[in-house]
Every structure is written in structure tokens, then in C-alpha cells.
Design a protein around this motif. Sequence first.
Motif, mmCIF file in Angstrom:
data_model
loop_
_atom_site.group_PDB
_atom_site.id
_atom_site.type_symbol
_atom_site.label_atom_id
_atom_site.label_comp_id
_atom_site.label_asym_id
_atom_site.label_seq_id
_atom_site.Cartn_x
_atom_site.Cartn_y
_atom_site.Cartn_z
ATOM 1 N N LYS A 288 0.817 -1.216 0.000
ATOM 2 C CA LYS A 288 0.000 0.000 0.000
ATOM 3 C C LYS A 288 0.852 1.268 0.000
ATOM 4 O O LYS A 288 0.397 2.326 -0.413
ATOM 5 C CB LYS A 288 -0.937 0.000 1.212
ATOM 6 C CG LYS A 288 -1.964 -1.107 1.172
ATOM 7 C CD LYS A 288 -2.756 -1.171 2.455
ATOM 8 C CE LYS A 288 -3.687 -2.380 2.446
ATOM 9 N NZ LYS A 288 -4.342 -2.572 3.736
ATOM 10 N N ASN A 289 2.089 1.155 0.452
ATOM 11 C CA ASN A 289 2.980 2.313 0.559
ATOM 12 C C ASN A 289 3.940 2.448 -0.620
ATOM 13 O O ASN A 289 4.868 3.257 -0.564
ATOM 14 C CB ASN A 289 3.794 2.219 1.854
ATOM 15 C CG ASN A 289 2.903 2.127 3.069
ATOM 16 O OD1 ASN A 289 1.972 2.907 3.221
ATOM 17 N ND2 ASN A 289 3.168 1.153 3.920
ATOM 18 N N TYR A 290 3.751 1.652 -1.668
ATOM 19 C CA TYR A 290 4.692 1.628 -2.785
ATOM 20 C C TYR A 290 3.972 1.786 -4.118
ATOM 21 O O TYR A 290 2.781 1.528 -4.229
ATOM 22 C CB TYR A 290 5.507 0.322 -2.757
ATOM 23 C CG TYR A 290 6.377 0.254 -1.529
ATOM 24 C CD1 TYR A 290 7.666 0.763 -1.547
ATOM 25 C CD2 TYR A 290 5.887 -0.263 -0.335
ATOM 26 C CE1 TYR A 290 8.451 0.756 -0.407
ATOM 27 C CE2 TYR A 290 6.666 -0.272 0.818
ATOM 28 C CZ TYR A 290 7.948 0.239 0.772
ATOM 29 O OH TYR A 290 8.717 0.235 1.903
ATOM 30 N N ASP A 291 4.738 2.193 -5.118
ATOM 31 C CA ASP A 291 4.193 2.409 -6.457
ATOM 32 C C ASP A 291 4.244 1.148 -7.317
ATOM 33 O O ASP A 291 3.489 1.027 -8.278
ATOM 34 C CB ASP A 291 4.993 3.500 -7.193
ATOM 35 C CG ASP A 291 5.084 4.780 -6.402
ATOM 36 O OD1 ASP A 291 4.047 5.233 -5.878
ATOM 37 O OD2 ASP A 291 6.194 5.333 -6.292
ATOM 38 N N LEU A 292 5.185 0.257 -7.002
ATOM 39 C CA LEU A 292 5.427 -0.927 -7.824
ATOM 40 C C LEU A 292 5.983 -2.038 -6.950
ATOM 41 O O LEU A 292 6.774 -1.784 -6.044
ATOM 42 C CB LEU A 292 6.437 -0.595 -8.940
ATOM 43 C CG LEU A 292 6.926 -1.734 -9.828
ATOM 44 C CD1 LEU A 292 5.793 -2.250 -10.720
ATOM 45 C CD2 LEU A 292 8.102 -1.257 -10.695
ATOM 46 N N LEU A 293 5.585 -3.272 -7.251
ATOM 47 C CA LEU A 293 6.168 -4.452 -6.612
ATOM 48 C C LEU A 293 6.928 -5.226 -7.676
ATOM 49 O O LEU A 293 6.495 -5.285 -8.831
ATOM 50 C CB LEU A 293 5.089 -5.382 -6.057
ATOM 51 C CG LEU A 293 4.447 -5.010 -4.733
ATOM 52 C CD1 LEU A 293 3.369 -3.995 -4.952
ATOM 53 C CD2 LEU A 293 3.909 -6.250 -4.082
ATOM 54 N N VAL A 294 8.035 -5.824 -7.274
ATOM 55 C CA VAL A 294 8.788 -6.710 -8.162
ATOM 56 C C VAL A 294 8.963 -8.022 -7.404
ATOM 57 O O VAL A 294 9.516 -8.044 -6.305
ATOM 58 C CB VAL A 294 10.165 -6.124 -8.548
ATOM 59 C CG1 VAL A 294 10.932 -7.112 -9.416
ATOM 60 C CG2 VAL A 294 10.007 -4.785 -9.254
ATOM 61 N N MET A 295 8.457 -9.112 -7.994
ATOM 62 C CA MET A 295 8.498 -10.412 -7.335
ATOM 63 C C MET A 295 8.929 -11.498 -8.302
ATOM 64 O O MET A 295 8.628 -11.424 -9.494
ATOM 65 C CB MET A 295 7.116 -10.772 -6.778
ATOM 66 C CG MET A 295 6.606 -9.810 -5.726
ATOM 67 S SD MET A 295 4.998 -10.294 -5.054
ATOM 68 C CE MET A 295 5.466 -11.751 -4.111
ATOM 69 N N GLY A 296 9.568 -12.496 -7.771
ATOM 70 C CA GLY A 296 9.934 -13.661 -8.564
ATOM 71 C C GLY A 296 8.879 -14.733 -8.448
ATOM 72 O O GLY A 296 8.096 -14.761 -7.499
ATOM 73 N N THR B 133 -3.690 -7.472 -4.459
ATOM 74 C CA THR B 133 -3.203 -6.096 -4.442
ATOM 75 C C THR B 133 -3.762 -5.312 -5.620
ATOM 76 O O THR B 133 -4.092 -5.881 -6.656
ATOM 77 C CB THR B 133 -1.661 -6.032 -4.452
ATOM 78 O OG1 THR B 133 -1.249 -4.680 -4.243
ATOM 79 C CG2 THR B 133 -1.087 -6.539 -5.772
ATOM 80 N N ASN B 134 -3.844 -4.003 -5.423
ATOM 81 C CA ASN B 134 -4.248 -3.135 -6.526
ATOM 82 C C ASN B 134 -3.043 -2.383 -7.093
ATOM 83 O O ASN B 134 -3.192 -1.511 -7.928
ATOM 84 C CB ASN B 134 -5.340 -2.154 -6.089
ATOM 85 C CG ASN B 134 -4.879 -1.211 -5.000
ATOM 86 O OD1 ASN B 134 -3.762 -1.309 -4.501
ATOM 87 N ND2 ASN B 134 -5.749 -0.306 -4.602
ATOM 88 N N ARG B 135 -1.863 -2.742 -6.635
ATOM 89 C CA ARG B 135 -0.632 -2.119 -7.112
ATOM 90 C C ARG B 135 -0.098 -2.883 -8.317
ATOM 91 O O ARG B 135 -0.289 -4.095 -8.431
ATOM 92 C CB ARG B 135 0.441 -2.126 -6.014
ATOM 93 C CG ARG B 135 0.101 -1.318 -4.797
ATOM 94 C CD ARG B 135 0.070 0.150 -5.145
ATOM 95 N NE ARG B 135 0.005 0.967 -3.951
ATOM 96 C CZ ARG B 135 -0.982 1.806 -3.697
ATOM 97 N NH1 ARG B 135 -1.983 1.932 -4.525
ATOM 98 N NH2 ARG B 135 -0.970 2.520 -2.601
ATOM 99 N N PRO B 136 0.627 -2.197 -9.223
ATOM 100 C CA PRO B 136 1.259 -2.913 -10.331
ATOM 101 C C PRO B 136 2.339 -3.862 -9.802
ATOM 102 O O PRO B 136 3.062 -3.520 -8.862
ATOM 103 C CB PRO B 136 1.875 -1.816 -11.179
ATOM 104 C CG PRO B 136 1.517 -0.521 -10.564
ATOM 105 C CD PRO B 136 0.840 -0.760 -9.267
ATOM 106 N N VAL B 137 2.435 -5.040 -10.412
ATOM 107 C CA VAL B 137 3.417 -6.036 -9.997
ATOM 108 C C VAL B 137 4.173 -6.505 -11.233
ATOM 109 O O VAL B 137 3.581 -6.970 -12.198
ATOM 110 C CB VAL B 137 2.743 -7.250 -9.325
ATOM 111 C CG1 VAL B 137 3.805 -8.252 -8.857
ATOM 112 C CG2 VAL B 137 1.852 -6.823 -8.160
#
Length: 143
Positions: free
Chosen positions: A102-110, A133-137
Amino acid sequence: MYKRVLMPTDGSACSLAAIREGLEVAKTLGAEVTFLYVLENPTGLWMAPESGAYVQELVQDLKTAGQTALSEAEKLAKEAGVPSSGKLREGNATATIVDEAKNYDLLVMGTHGRTGLDKLLLGSVTEGVLHRTNRPVLVVRSR
């Protein structure tokens, strides 16, 4: 656009591949990165009374593994010239990542890209996050 990037890690080769890709994106965008390691509480797995004495030792070993994973990620960020920090949290991995996101603009996950019985037995934290999540991943598949 993307100035704050969250990169959950479990210290695996799959996570390190995602971190390397994510650091390239962060560097290009001039973004800062936070690495997140979630320590899932193993005490629910240890039901036998005689195993209780080992739980604290196991939790400490898991915390050490988490700190090692975060240190490795921060080392890679420093080498790439990307500002970073690390967080170790306790809880359910999927729920904790979604909450932090919720506190970030983008997530990067493997992702390991498991299918069939492996996916059923081992689950997928990345898939759980994608659904919640509603954030871009940005998902990086393990090679």
C-alpha cells in the motif's frame, strides 16, 4: 511514475533474479527500493510438546536467514547504485506483502512457475499477491 519499489525476497535464486531485474528498472526510473523478508511463524507446525524447546532456535535461524537475504539484496542495490533499505516482518507472507504494498508504487516479485501438484502443495505467494493487491506487480519468472 514509479518512485518507491517494494521487492519481497525469500533469499532464493528466483528472488535474486527478480531483484536483479527490479534493480535495473529502479535505476532507470531513479526509484528507491525496499526489500522485504517475511518470517512466517512456524509455531503452528510444532504440535508435539517435546518440540517446543526447539521452536525458539528455529525462529532465530529463520530470522538469521532473513537478515542474510536482506543483506545480499542491499549489497546488489549498492553495487547498482540504487538507494535501498530492508525490512524483516513477521506474519503470513501474502497478507504482509499486500499490506506493505500500500505504501509503494510498484512491486517486483519472482515466481518459480510451478504447476500441478507442486503448485498445489507449495502454493504461490506471488500468485496470492497478484490476486489481492491493486498495485502494479512486475513478475520475473525463474529461469
